[in-house]
Write a protein that holds these residues in place. Structure first.
Motif, PDB file in Angstrom:
ATOM      1  N   SER A  27      -4.199   7.698   5.299  1.00 15.43           N
ATOM      2  CA  SER A  27      -3.159   8.848   5.348  1.00 15.43           C
ATOM      3  C   SER A  27      -3.550  10.165   5.447  1.00 15.43           C
ATOM      4  O   SER A  27      -4.711  10.620   5.590  1.00 15.43           O
ATOM      5  CB  SER A  27      -3.094   8.769   3.621  1.00 15.43           C
ATOM      6  OG  SER A  27      -2.089   9.799   3.344  1.00 15.43           O
ATOM      7  N   GLY A  28      -2.744  11.002   6.360  1.00 19.77           N
ATOM      8  CA  GLY A  28      -2.881  12.018   7.085  1.00 19.77           C
ATOM      9  C   GLY A  28      -3.585  11.697   8.174  1.00 19.77           C
ATOM     10  O   GLY A  28      -4.294  12.907   8.896  1.00 19.77           O
ATOM     11  N   ASP A  47       5.491  13.972   7.362  1.00 17.57           N
ATOM     12  CA  ASP A  47       5.373  12.690   6.345  1.00 17.57           C
ATOM     13  C   ASP A  47       4.833  13.219   5.042  1.00 17.57           C
ATOM     14  O   ASP A  47       4.689  12.402   4.099  1.00 17.57           O
ATOM     15  CB  ASP A  47       4.604  11.659   6.957  1.00 17.57           C
ATOM     16  CG  ASP A  47       2.926  12.108   7.081  1.00 17.57           C
ATOM     17  OD1 ASP A  47       2.658  13.463   6.801  1.00 17.57           O
ATOM     18  OD2 ASP A  47       2.203  11.164   7.612  1.00 17.57           O
ATOM     19  N   ALA A  53       2.027  14.162   4.088  1.00 19.12           N
ATOM     20  CA  ALA A  53       0.609  13.707   3.901  1.00 19.12           C
ATOM     21  C   ALA A  53      -0.233  14.769   3.413  1.00 19.12           C
ATOM     22  O   ALA A  53      -0.369  15.873   4.126  1.00 19.12           O
ATOM     23  CB  ALA A  53       0.093  12.682   4.767  1.00 19.12           C
TER      24      ALA A  53
END
Length: 400
Positions: free
Chosen positions: A208-209, A247, A249
């Motif tokens: 994530s990210g 997003d 994130a």
């Protein structure tokens, strides 16, 4: 990110010197249309299931002696046609609400984010359309084909690396003071350090990210994949934040080993400046800093970076001249720097795998960029250990 970013000007993209839009692996946006559980409908193409349901209703009505048309109201089961497209503006402004990558619907979101036309059967909210940002994972390492036997590094490679480290220790760090506050440490990162950095960035980049391809609203994309650690930097606004707007994130944290390397870089840079200039107060020439931001970029063979300045950090950081520290891993790059945004007047230096570039103090606001990535120049031992893709991995540290 000395080389990772700069402010966008009307005539130049800070990454490439021009606007580009023909890049693969960009962030993909797909509208989802989840349907209520138990409705018997799965999507617009489920004609067989729908027809079966309609036939069952007709058969049931006939067996009970009922006419399918009752008091002028015809029993009808129809699918909802989705005619709405995903507006680009929503991707930039309405993602403050929960973005669900899996495609499920968050019913707690405002009703303005979903349309609820009614079908002739009285079923509401069948076409709840929600625009979602789907980030395609990017792996900086090539996939291993088949199940080859993994060999450990040869004794020759290990001995060569040890000899190089002993040589660097005996002769002192090989480096140059390019100008006041600007230091280039050649072959500074050992093979072991480079391998650890690649593996750490790969693991973080797939989560994530992680890595994504940044761009602008008008569709222009950049010649790189980017990941931010510590804080997110938005190339469209030039602002830092705690979330990535595309997003929502949270940026991954900076690994502890990276902090240790940066601390050592500053210490050795001070020693080099003192040796070369005989200065007694090296902190005045190159201030120390503790990074809380790391921007990681991966440039392909066609990667470019137009001349720009790094000036999106806090006014205090910029005023103090806190340095930017850049790690180069993989293929070599032609790096330009100067006091003006003019390529013809800029100086050029080659950044190879393992090189570290530092610029702060009076050199903090130099214009800099990358004109070319030199293909097939990455160390063979590094590729054997990591399977790093062709291209250049660049990490830039700074204190906000």
């Amino acid at each position: 990110m000395s080389e990772s970013r700069g402010r966008r000007s009307p005539n130049m993209s800070p990454w490439s010197g021009s606007r580009h839009s023909n890049h693969e692996n960009a962030a993909v946006y797909r509208p989802r249309m989840p349907l209520p559980v138990g409705s018997g409908l799965r999507g617009q193409n489920d004609t067989l299931e729908t027809q079966g349901t309609s036939d069952a209703l007709s058969h049931c009505s006939s067996s009970m002696g009922l006419n399918p048309s009752i008091e002028g109201e015809k029993i009808e089961l129809s699918l909802v046609e989705v005619t709405e497209s995903c507006p680009v503006s929503l991707l930039h402004h309405d993602l403050s609400h929960n973005v669900n990558i899996s495609g499920s619907v968050d019913k707690s979101e405002p009703s303005r984010e979903r349309s609820s036309p009614q079908s002739s059967s009285g079923i509401d909210d069948l076409n709840q359309v929600k625009c979602q940002a789907v980030i395609e994972p990017f792996d900086i390492c090539l996939p291993k084909i088949g199940t080859p036997v993994m060999l450990k590094p040869s004794l020759l490679v290990k001995n060569r690396e040890k000899r190089n480290e002993i040589k660097r220790s005996a002769e002192g760090q090989i480096g140059n003071v390019l100008r006041p506050g600007m230091v280039l440490l050649k072959k500074y990162l050992s093979l072991g350090d480079q391998v650890k950095i690649v593996r750490a960035c790969r693991a973080l980049g797939l989560g994530s990210g992680g890595f994504y391809q940044p761009g602008y609203r008008d569709g222009a994309k950049l010649h790189l994949k980017m990941m931010c650690l510590g804080k997110n930097w938005d190339p469209e606004t030039g602002n830092y934040g705690d979330l990535r707007p595309i997003d929502r994130a949270v940026p991954p944290g900076i690994p502890r080993e990276f902090f240790q390397l940066v601390e050592k870089v500053i210490k050795d840079s001070h020693s080099l400046i003192q040796l070369k200039t005989k200065a007694s107060h090296v902190e005045h020439i190159l201030p120390s800093m503790k990074p809380n931001i790391c921007i990681v970029n991966f440039y392909s063979a066609s990667g470019r970076l137009g001349l720009h300045q790094d000036k999106d950090e806090s006014p205090e950081s910029l005023h103090k001249g806190l340095p930017v520290i850049s790690f180069s891993i993989g293929d070599a790059a032609e790096f330009l720097y100067g006091d003006q945004r003019e390529v013809d007047k800029a100086e050029k230096v080659e950044l190879e795998s393992g090189d570290v570039l530092v610029f702060g103090g009076s050199s903090r606001h130099i214009f800099h960029g990358v004109t070319a990535i030199k293909e097939k120049t990455a160390p063979g031992s590094l590729l054997e250990e990591t399977n790093l893709r062709p291209g250049r991995l660049n990490l830039t540290f700074r204190e906000y």
